[in-house]
Design an enzyme around this catalytic site. Structure first.
Site, short mmCIF file in Angstrom:
data_model
loop_
_atom_site.label_atom_id
_atom_site.label_comp_id
_atom_site.label_asym_id
_atom_site.label_seq_id
_atom_site.Cartn_x
_atom_site.Cartn_y
_atom_site.Cartn_z
N GLU A 87 24.39 -4.46 19.42
CA GLU A 87 23.90 -4.24 20.77
C GLU A 87 22.38 -4.35 20.79
OE1 GLU A 87 23.47 -0.19 22.26
OE2 GLU A 87 24.93 0.43 20.75
N CYS A 121 28.19 0.61 20.80
CA CYS A 121 28.51 0.83 19.39
C CYS A 121 29.88 0.25 18.99
CB CYS A 121 28.47 2.32 19.06
SG CYS A 121 26.93 3.09 19.57
N HIS A 254 33.04 7.38 14.91
CA HIS A 254 31.71 6.92 15.30
C HIS A 254 30.85 8.18 15.43
CE1 HIS A 254 28.34 5.36 17.39
NE2 HIS A 254 28.63 6.01 18.50
N1 ACO Z 1 19.25 26.15 16.65
C1 ACO Z 1 20.54 25.70 16.58
N2 ACO Z 1 21.11 24.98 17.58
C2 ACO Z 1 20.37 24.67 18.65
C3 ACO Z 1 19.02 25.12 18.78
C4 ACO Z 1 18.47 25.88 17.71
N3 ACO Z 1 17.22 26.32 17.74
N4 ACO Z 1 18.55 24.65 19.97
C5 ACO Z 1 19.54 23.96 20.56
N5 ACO Z 1 20.64 23.97 19.77
C6 ACO Z 1 21.92 23.31 19.98
C7 ACO Z 1 22.44 23.38 21.40
O1 ACO Z 1 23.12 24.60 21.63
C8 ACO Z 1 23.36 22.16 21.42
O2 ACO Z 1 24.55 22.43 20.72
P1 ACO Z 1 25.92 22.73 21.46
O3 ACO Z 1 26.14 21.63 22.44
O4 ACO Z 1 26.92 22.74 20.37
O5 ACO Z 1 25.72 24.07 22.11
C9 ACO Z 1 22.62 21.16 20.55
O6 ACO Z 1 21.70 21.91 19.79
C10 ACO Z 1 21.85 20.12 21.33
O7 ACO Z 1 21.08 20.79 22.28
P2 ACO Z 1 21.08 20.33 23.80
O8 ACO Z 1 20.20 21.21 24.58
O9 ACO Z 1 22.48 20.12 24.25
O10 ACO Z 1 20.37 18.91 23.57
P3 ACO Z 1 19.85 17.91 24.63
O11 ACO Z 1 20.62 18.00 25.89
O12 ACO Z 1 18.37 18.07 24.69
O13 ACO Z 1 20.19 16.51 23.89
C11 ACO Z 1 21.94 14.87 23.60
C12 ACO Z 1 21.41 16.25 23.22
C13 ACO Z 1 22.41 14.88 25.05
C14 ACO Z 1 23.09 14.52 22.68
C15 ACO Z 1 20.78 13.83 23.42
O14 ACO Z 1 20.31 13.85 22.12
C16 ACO Z 1 21.21 12.41 23.78
O15 ACO Z 1 21.21 12.04 24.96
N6 ACO Z 1 21.54 11.55 22.77
C17 ACO Z 1 21.95 10.18 22.98
C18 ACO Z 1 23.34 10.05 23.59
C19 ACO Z 1 24.45 10.20 22.59
O16 ACO Z 1 24.25 10.13 21.40
N7 ACO Z 1 25.69 10.37 23.10
C20 ACO Z 1 26.87 10.45 22.28
C21 ACO Z 1 27.92 9.42 22.56
S1 ACO Z 1 27.30 7.86 23.06
C22 ACO Z 1 26.47 7.08 21.73
O17 ACO Z 1 26.96 6.97 20.66
C23 ACO Z 1 25.09 6.60 21.95
#
Ligand code: ACO
Length: 460
Positions: A87, A121, A254
């Site tokens: 991609e 992906c 994945h």
């Molecule tokens: N200690 C331990 N855990 C923590 C801490 C900390 N200090 N702070 C946050 N966390 C945890 C949160 O609780 C959350 O875990 P949970 O969902 O199990 O409760 C995790 O860390 C992530 O924190 P969020 O606030 O949910 O993170 P954010 O919303 O800022 O970003 C996300 C996460 C949405 C995955 C982002 O990285 C993203 O958009 N990534 C790209 C998209 C992606 O990969 N999607 C997956 C499928 S599609 C693909 O493959 C591209």
């Protein structure tokens, strides 16, 4: 004329490459000013590999194809189909596959089917299925197929950036393989969704709806698992037990980030729970009565369900899935190669004597969305399996030979990529001396956007 359907079509050899530089996720947490543990514990990531402007999708694929052929002593003329899943788009109408012809033309090989396949992906899995189909078709001419998946996964500054990564995988496909694709057992789920896509063609970065992407991923997993179960039942009407997590020795996913995979394994366990007859549930899942009436589609972000099933299936995760997460944890999301980096991690997680005869399920997901769950069987002939696993012995030591860069330097290199994306003419500034032996790199781009590559001398 070939009269017989080829038997045991599968993977004869596999090669994986990752960047020689990485950023530490703990250091990135400090640099980004997020709470300690968010990337390492919350997302489950330790290190993230990245490329400077010296590498692009063409160079990654040139490297991985060359290394696979060299390491396994395969002649170019033995390949009859070469297909790329990616991609990471640079020349839009011109495929990465066409660039890879540079490796084959000097050997007089131009009769080589296949081009690029794209859907986030999932492109690598589509390419793989095409390769299997070719070998099982009347078009097959007896040569091997080569499937290549590669991507540079980079996100804009912000919450998605720590879920980047980069890498490439090449798989040699043919009959009588040590790793065989189970026939008639591919379950797919395809749907229109705007969860992750790349509408800004001038940028390497995607537009992401993070929460929606997780919901789409989990719902696709549910649907593929249900369909796999149905297909299995149809193929095996007299099977004594239905498909469940017990049916597989390993379950590979994945992996956008490792935590999502742990949740996904638990999610399959929740599917098993809902499939279990009420009479058996009490004994198998004591204390879980509160989940009896729940529906899958209402629980994507149900913390109670998530926690209960992650706890219940912790052991299963440790034994059947965690061994496949080494590269995802150490390099990050490679996009198309991600699930195949899971396969490589699994294949280097133990000796061939322990892996022989194992049944492995693989879940491939690409946003937008396209997904499939299918299964493979590892040969019970240990020495046959070793022909694949012995060629992966360099992976673990190589992970440790990488160079760690500070988040400041990582960010600076990202900015250089960002600023010069599609620049022409252009001469990259990224260091060549840090690249691993045998790595192809971008030498220059001329005023017509034509790219020229060179190679670090190989050690193979
Ligand atoms: N200690 C331990 N855990 C923590 C801490 C900390 N200090 N702070 C946050 N966390 C945890 C949160 O609780 C959350 O875990 P949970 O969902 O199990 O409760 C995790 O860390 C992530 O924190 P969020 O606030 O949910 O993170 P954010 O919303 O800022 O970003 C996300 C996460 C949405 C995955 C982002 O990285 C993203 O958009 N990534 C790209 C998209 C992606 O990969 N999607 C997956 C499928 S599609 C693909 O493959 C591209």
């Amino acid at each position: 004329m070939m009269s017989k359907w080829p038997e045991k079509v599968g993977i004869l050899a596999i090669e994986l490459i990752f960047p020689s530089q990485f950023v530490d996720q703990t250091e990135l947490e400090v640099f980004d000013g997020v709470s300690a543990g968010k990337y390492t514990i919350g997302l489950g990531q330790s290190r993230m590999g990245f490329c400077s402007d010296r590498e692009d999708i063409n160079s990654l694929c040139l490297t991985v194809v060359s290394k696979l052929l060299e390491r396994n002593n395969i002649a170019h003329a033995q390949i009859g189909r070469l297909e790329v899943g990616t991609e990471t788009i640079i020349d839009k109408s011109k495929s990465v596959k066409s660039v890879l012809m540079e490796l084959f033309e000097p050997h007089g090989v131009t009769d080589l089917e296949g081009i690029d396949t794209t859907n986030a992906c999932y492109g690598g899995t589509a390419a793989l299925f095409n390769a299997i189909n070719w070998i099982e078709s009347s078009s097959w001419d007896g040569r091997f197929a080569l499937v290549v998946c590669g991507d540079i996964a980079v996100y804009a500054k912000g919450s998605a950036r720590p879920t980047g990564g980069a890498g490439a995988v090449a798989m040699l496909i043919g009959p009588n393989a040590p790793i065989v694709f189970d026939r008639g057992l591919r379950a797919s789920y395809m749907k229109h969704a705007y969860d992750f896509y790349k509408p800004d063609l001038s940028s390497e970065y995607p537009t992401v709806d993070g929460t929606l992407s997780i919901k789409c991923y989990l719902s696709a997993l549910d649907k593929c698992y249900q369909l796999y179960r149905e297909k299995y039942d149809k193929l095996n009407p007299n099977a004594p037990t239905a498909i469940s997590l017990n049916s597989f020795d390993a379950i590979l996913f994945h992996t956008p980030f490792c935590k999502l995979v742990q949740k996904s394994l638990a999610r399959l366990g929740f599917n098993d729970f809902l499939q279990t007859s009420p009479a058996k549930r009490d004994t198998l899942y004591p204390g879980f009565e509160r989940f009896d009436e729940l529906k899958l589609e209402d629980t994507y972000f149900d913390r109670d369900v998530e926690k209960a099933f992650m706890t219940y299936y912790k052991e299963v995760f440790e034994t059947k899935t965690k061994p496949s997460l080494l590269l995802a944890n150490q390099v990050g999301n490679m996009y198309t190669p991600s699930v195949y980096s899971g396969l490589v991690s699994y294949l280097i997680s133990g000796d061939a004597s322990e892996l022989a005869g194992k049944n492995v399920a693989l879940f491939s997901y690409g946003s937008g969305l396209a997904s499939s769950l299918y299964s493979i069987s590892l040969s019970d002939n240990e020495s046959q399996l070793r022909t694949v696993t012995d060629k992966l012995a360099h992976i673990k030591p190589l992970l440790e030979q990488r160079q760690k860069l500070a988040p400041e330097e990582f960010t600076r290199l990202m900015e250089i990529r960002e600023k010069n994306n599609h620049a022409a003419p252009y001469v990259p500034s990224g260091r060549v001396d840090v690249l691993f032996p045998g790595t192809f790199y971008l030498k220059s781009i001329d005023e017509m956007h034509r790219r020229v590559y060179d190679r670090v001398p190989t050690d193979l």
